[in-house]
Design an enzyme around this catalytic site. Sequence first.
Site, PDB file in Angstrom:
ATOM      1  N   SER A 192       0.812  -1.211   0.000  1.00  0.00           N
ATOM      2  CA  SER A 192       0.000   0.000   0.000  1.00  0.00           C
ATOM      3  C   SER A 192       0.857   1.278   0.000  1.00  0.00           C
ATOM      4  O   SER A 192       1.570   1.532  -0.959  1.00  0.00           O
ATOM      5  CB  SER A 192      -0.947  -0.069   1.204  1.00  0.00           C
ATOM      6  OG  SER A 192      -1.886   0.955   1.139  1.00  0.00           O
ATOM      7  N   HIS A 397      -7.602  -5.533   0.460  1.00  0.00           N
ATOM      8  CA  HIS A 397      -6.396  -4.735   0.671  1.00  0.00           C
ATOM      9  C   HIS A 397      -5.532  -5.230   1.838  1.00  0.00           C
ATOM     10  O   HIS A 397      -4.327  -5.389   1.710  1.00  0.00           O
ATOM     11  CB  HIS A 397      -6.809  -3.281   0.907  1.00  0.00           C
ATOM     12  CG  HIS A 397      -5.683  -2.312   0.790  1.00  0.00           C
ATOM     13  ND1 HIS A 397      -5.109  -1.985  -0.427  1.00  0.00           N
ATOM     14  CD2 HIS A 397      -5.005  -1.613   1.719  1.00  0.00           C
ATOM     15  CE1 HIS A 397      -4.143  -1.110  -0.227  1.00  0.00           C
ATOM     16  NE2 HIS A 397      -4.048  -0.874   1.064  1.00  0.00           N
TER      17      HIS A 397
END
Length: 425
Positions: A192, A397
């Site tokens: 990320s 995610h």
Amino acid sequence: MLRVELLVALCICVSLAAARRSPQADSTEKWMKSIKSRYSDNVFEDALLDVPDLIRKYRYPVEVHSVTTQDGYILELHRIPHGRDANNVPNQKKPVVYLLHGMLTSSADYVLMGPGRGLAYILAEEGFDVWMGNARGNYYSRRHVSLNPDSKLNTAYWKFSWDQIGNMDLPAVVDYVLAVSGQKGLHYVGHSQGTTSFFVFGSMRPEYNDKIISMHALAPVAYMAHNESPLLQFVSPHATRIESLASLIGIGEFMPSNDFTTSFGSKYCRDGSAFQPVCSSLFFYMGGRNEEQHNATMLPVVMGHTPAGISVRQLAHYGQGIADGYFRRYDFGNRLSNFREYGSFTPPPYDLSKITAPVYLHYSENDHLAHVNDVERLYKELSTPIKYRVPMPSFAHIDFTYGINAKELVYDSVINIIKGYEGIV
Ligand SMILES: *[C@@H]1O[C@H](CO)[C@@H](O)[C@H](O)[C@H]1NC(C)=O
């Protein structure tokens, strides 16, 4: 502002939970103690231990290093120089893998799931010299040679975003790690924001590309036009004002590490607590929903280590990417300040074509923070990208770090690629 909202939400949660405390809590605790697993052997203990102590607890070797950046930030690195069971050979030169965490987390991301599950342990067993970074401003890197992160009168310490994490932290860290390990290059794995920072680094400091043997972007985040994170969506309409407003009232930091979340997690998010599903919902809200890959038993550990703190500007900079669709430097919100900083009225875009290191994009279809369309655009603009789609459509995610099958679905292919570069079979 945001912090207050979150605290209010958490307080409501606490009072709710207190009212309906589970009668089974004690028997669960006994059960927890009786099981022996290769994951976490005691989630309450693991929630309280700092990363070096957590690594020591599981009998892995650990070193703590500190690096000072050109602009005076003091960063803490955690190193696992070799394995515990396999490749348990001290003082042997091994290929280096550097891991950088995402937003609001820390090096803990790569060890908190425990041996056999955390990427850092897996890499150490596979014969690598593992270094974990901590971005400026987080729990482990909240220091500076002269600026005070706790000052309410002057928030100068917090005037940075992931732009500086890429542009200033990473060059200092890469130089340091290569000097200590005696290697000429390293493999980089980011999650990320750890990928965003790399894209900044590779485009603003192109001379470093030669030192990156391969780069693995887990849940790659550069373009944000399709981002669906509720938190970032909330910030995005105010993205150019939020930092100046916050600094007026002496706030430069967002969601610092705190004992409250830790004790809350261990009390109310543990197995046996009637409140655990609410904790899971909060987790899905921040990291993306995928019940298949979520291990609720681990919530106390996750909450013991997260949030780990960021600057308000980190959040605002992402919000700008959603609002304007660019991947470019921080917008100060007025032409004059931008001109002073960049020599142009609008912030310059990051030139992704300057990244010449081989970049592997490991992405998934159910990632609300690294949307497939945004990853696709990134892919087109990089000069040497390779795409790897996670073979599970529901993969989210946060599953790249805490997912039950992250090893089988993601880490194994990352390790195979790295071994290919090193000629290890
Ligand atoms: C969830 O975490 C606990 C504690 O670490 C572990 O014992 C259990 O095996 C994990 N469950 C799965 C499905 O991985």
